[in-house]
Design an enzyme around this catalytic site. Structure first.
Site, short mmCIF file in Angstrom:
data_model
loop_
_atom_site.label_atom_id
_atom_site.label_comp_id
_atom_site.label_asym_id
_atom_site.label_seq_id
_atom_site.Cartn_x
_atom_site.Cartn_y
_atom_site.Cartn_z
N LYS A 82 0.85 -1.20 0.00
CA LYS A 82 0.00 0.00 0.00
C LYS A 82 0.89 1.26 0.00
O LYS A 82 2.08 1.19 0.29
CB LYS A 82 -0.91 0.00 1.24
CG LYS A 82 -1.86 -1.21 1.28
CD LYS A 82 -2.91 -1.12 0.19
CE LYS A 82 -3.91 -2.27 0.21
NZ LYS A 82 -3.52 -3.43 -0.59
C1 LIG Z 1 -9.54 -4.00 -0.92
C2 LIG Z 1 -8.71 -4.71 0.10
N1 LIG Z 1 -9.29 -5.14 1.22
C3 LIG Z 1 -8.59 -5.76 2.18
C4 LIG Z 1 -7.24 -5.98 2.05
C5 LIG Z 1 -6.52 -6.74 3.12
O1 LIG Z 1 -5.50 -6.04 3.73
P1 LIG Z 1 -4.26 -6.83 4.37
O2 LIG Z 1 -3.47 -7.42 3.25
O3 LIG Z 1 -3.51 -5.77 5.12
O4 LIG Z 1 -4.82 -7.86 5.26
C6 LIG Z 1 -6.57 -5.53 0.90
C7 LIG Z 1 -5.14 -5.76 0.75
O5 LIG Z 1 -4.56 -5.77 -0.30
C8 LIG Z 1 -7.33 -4.88 -0.11
O6 LIG Z 1 -6.75 -4.44 -1.23
#
Ligand SMILES: Cc1ncc(COP(=O)(O)O)c(C=O)c1O
Length: 391
Positions: free
Chosen positions: A199
Site C-alpha cells: 500500500k
Molecule cells: C480492498 C482490500 N481489502 C482488504 C485488504 C486486506 O489487507 P491486508 O493485506 O492488510 O490484510 C486488501 C489488501 O490488499 C485490499 O486491497
C-alpha cells in the site's frame, strides 16, 4: 494450460516495488522496545503511533484502532458494527474487490452475496442496493473503495440509517486518498485501512480502523483485543487483531518520512502523466487523483486491448496486473457464492490494467511503459512496422 493471470518470474520492471523505511531509520524505535520490553498489546510505540495517525487524519471524536493487518481490521470492524452472523445471515459485498473483503465476512459467520458495481465509481451503489431483493436477509454490507477510490460516505451513512443495516467501508488502499481528498467520516461507518507493504503507506503487515463514534470505536478495540478493554473481562466476539510493537516501529519510521515518500509518489505521477501525454494515452491513464498512489491504472475500451497491452508489456519484461482478477465470482478455487448478474464487473475487470507504479520508478522506465502501451494500442507506430495487427 495458459494461466488466467500470468505473472513474470523476473520482470525487468516489476508491477510493484515497495520501499519501507531502511533499517537505520527503525533503530531509534527498536531501541525503545529494548527499554520498554513491551513488544505487543498496543504498547508505548503503538500508543504514540495511534495519536500521531489520529492527528494526521484529524480525528476528534472516536479514534483509530491499530491492527495486525487490514484483514484483522475488517474482522474487527464487522464484529464491532454488526456482530457475528445474526438472523440476517447475508453480507452483501462487491465481487470486484480483493479476496480479503470476502474472507473477513466469512470469518464473522456471514454468507457472502456478491453484488455488481456501479460503472462510474467501480464500487457498490447504495441506491441500487436499497432495492436488492434479499435486503430483508442482509445483516451487513461491506463496501470496498477500489484502488483507494472512496465511495460516497454520506450516501452510505444514509443507507445505514434508513435500512438499519450495518455498513463497513473497506478502504484498505485509501491512506493517501483520505489525506489528499479529506472526507468527514460519518459516525456510524467504520473505515478500514491496510498498511500492507504494497500500500502507499505500509509497515509490512498492519492496518487500522477509523471510527468517529466513541462507542463503535470502543467495540472495535474490544473486538481486536480478545474482548478486553481496560479490565481483564471479555466482552463480545473478538480476535487478537492487534498490531505488534515491532510493526508499530516500522509505521512510526514510515510516518516520519511520509512527506518525502509522498513527494516521490507525486514525481512518479507527474512523470507518468508527462509520458502518457507525449504518447497520446493520458486520457486512458489513472494515476493519483482519487485513486491511491499504490496504483497506476490503464482504462481501456475493450478487454482485448487490455490483454494485448499486457502481453506486449510482458514481452518487454514489464509486469502488469489485473489487481482484482475477474471478480470473486470467477474464482475457481473459492466459492461459489450467491451472486447477482455481473455485467459491469465482467466488463470492467479486464479493462482496468494495473501498470507498474512505485516511489522510485525511473523516468526511463515510465517512458518505456507508456510507449509500449501506445504502440500496443496503435496510437503510435512501432518503428519499421506498418501495422501492429492487434487482434
Ligand atoms: C480492498 C482490500 N481489502 C482488504 C485488504 C486486506 O489487507 P491486508 O493485506 O492488510 O490484510 C486488501 C489488501 O490488499 C485490499 O486491497
Amino acid at each position: 494450460m495458459k494461466p488466467a493471470f500470468p505473472t513474470l518470474p523476473a520482470p525487468h520492471i516489476p508491477v510493484a516495488k515497495p520501499r519501507l523505511p531502511e533499517a537505520h531509520r527503525l533503530m531509534p524505535y527498536l531501541e525503545r522496545l529494548d527499554q520498554s520490553r513491551i513488544y505487543a498489546n498496543i504498547g508505548p510505540v503503538c500508543q504514540e503511533l495511534k495519536e500521531r495517525l489520529g492527528k494526521h487524519f484529524d480525528i476528534t471524536e472516536g479514534g483509530l484502532a491499530l491492527t495486525a493487518s487490514g484483514s484483522a481490521a475488517l474482522v474487527g470492524a464487522i464484529l464491532a458494527a454488526a456482530g457475528r452472523r445474526t438472523n440476517r445471515p447475508i453480507a452483501l459485498c462487491a465481487s470486484y474487490t480483493f479476496v480479503a473483503t470476502l474472507s473477513a465476512i466469512q470469518c464473522c459467520g456471514y454468507d457472502p452475496h456478491l453484488a455488481d458495481i456501479d460503472p462510474n465509481t467501480w464500487a457498490l451503489d447504495p441506491d441500487a442496493l436499497r432495492r436488492h431483493p434479499r435486503l430483508h436477509e442482509v445483516g451487513l454490507v461491506a463496501v470496498t473503495a477500489p484502488y483507494g477510490r472512496l465511495p460516497d460516505l454520506d450516501a452510505w451513512a444514509r443507507f445505514r440509517r434508513d435500512t438499519g443495516i450495518p455498513v463497513v467501508i473497506d478502504a484498505a488502499a485509501s491512506f493517501d486518498v483520505l489525506e489528499r481528498l479529506p472526507r468527514a467520516i460519518p459516525p456510524d461507518l467504520p473505515v478500514v485501512l491496510s498498511f500492507h507493504a504494497t500500500k502507499a503507506f505500509g509497515c509490512g503487515e498492519g492496518g487500522a480502523v477509523i471510527c468517529t463514534d466513541p462507542d463503535l470505536f470502543l467495540r472495535v478495540i474490544r473486538a481486536t483485543n480478545n474482548g478486553f478493554f481496560g479490565a481483564r473481562h471479555v466482552i463480545g466476539d473478538n480476535i487478537n487483531g492487534k498490531m505488534s510493537e515491532y510493526h508499530g516501529c516500522v509505521a512510526m519510521a514510515a510516518l516520519d518520512y511520509w512527506g518525502a515518500t509522498l513527494w516521490d509518489y507525486k514525481q512518479t505521477a507527474k512523470a507518468y502523466h508527462h509520458a502518457a501525454n507525449a504518447n497520446g494515452i493520458d486520457a486512458m491513464l489513472r494515476v493519483g487523483g482519487d485513486t491511491s498512489y499504490a496504483y497506476a491504472l490503464l482504462h481501456t475500451s475493450t478487454e482485448e486491448q487490455a490483454i494485448f497491452v499486457r502481453d506486449q508489456l510482458a514481452a518487454k519484461g514489464i509486469d502488469s496486473r489485473f489487481w482484482y482478477g475477474r471478480g470473486l465470482h470467477r474464482e475457481t478455487g473459492f466459492g461459489p457464492f450467491d451472486c447477482d448478474p455481473m455485467p459491469v464487473t465482467d466488463s470492467l475487470s479486464h479493462r482496468l490494467l494495473g501498470l507498474p507504479f512505485y516511489a522510485d520508478l525511473a523516468i526511463s522506465a515510465i517512458e518505456e511503459i507508456c510507449k509500449t502501451v501506445a504502440q500496443a494500442m496503435e496510437i503510435i507506430p512501432i518503428e519499421g512496422v506498418q501495422n501492429v495487427g492487434r487482434p
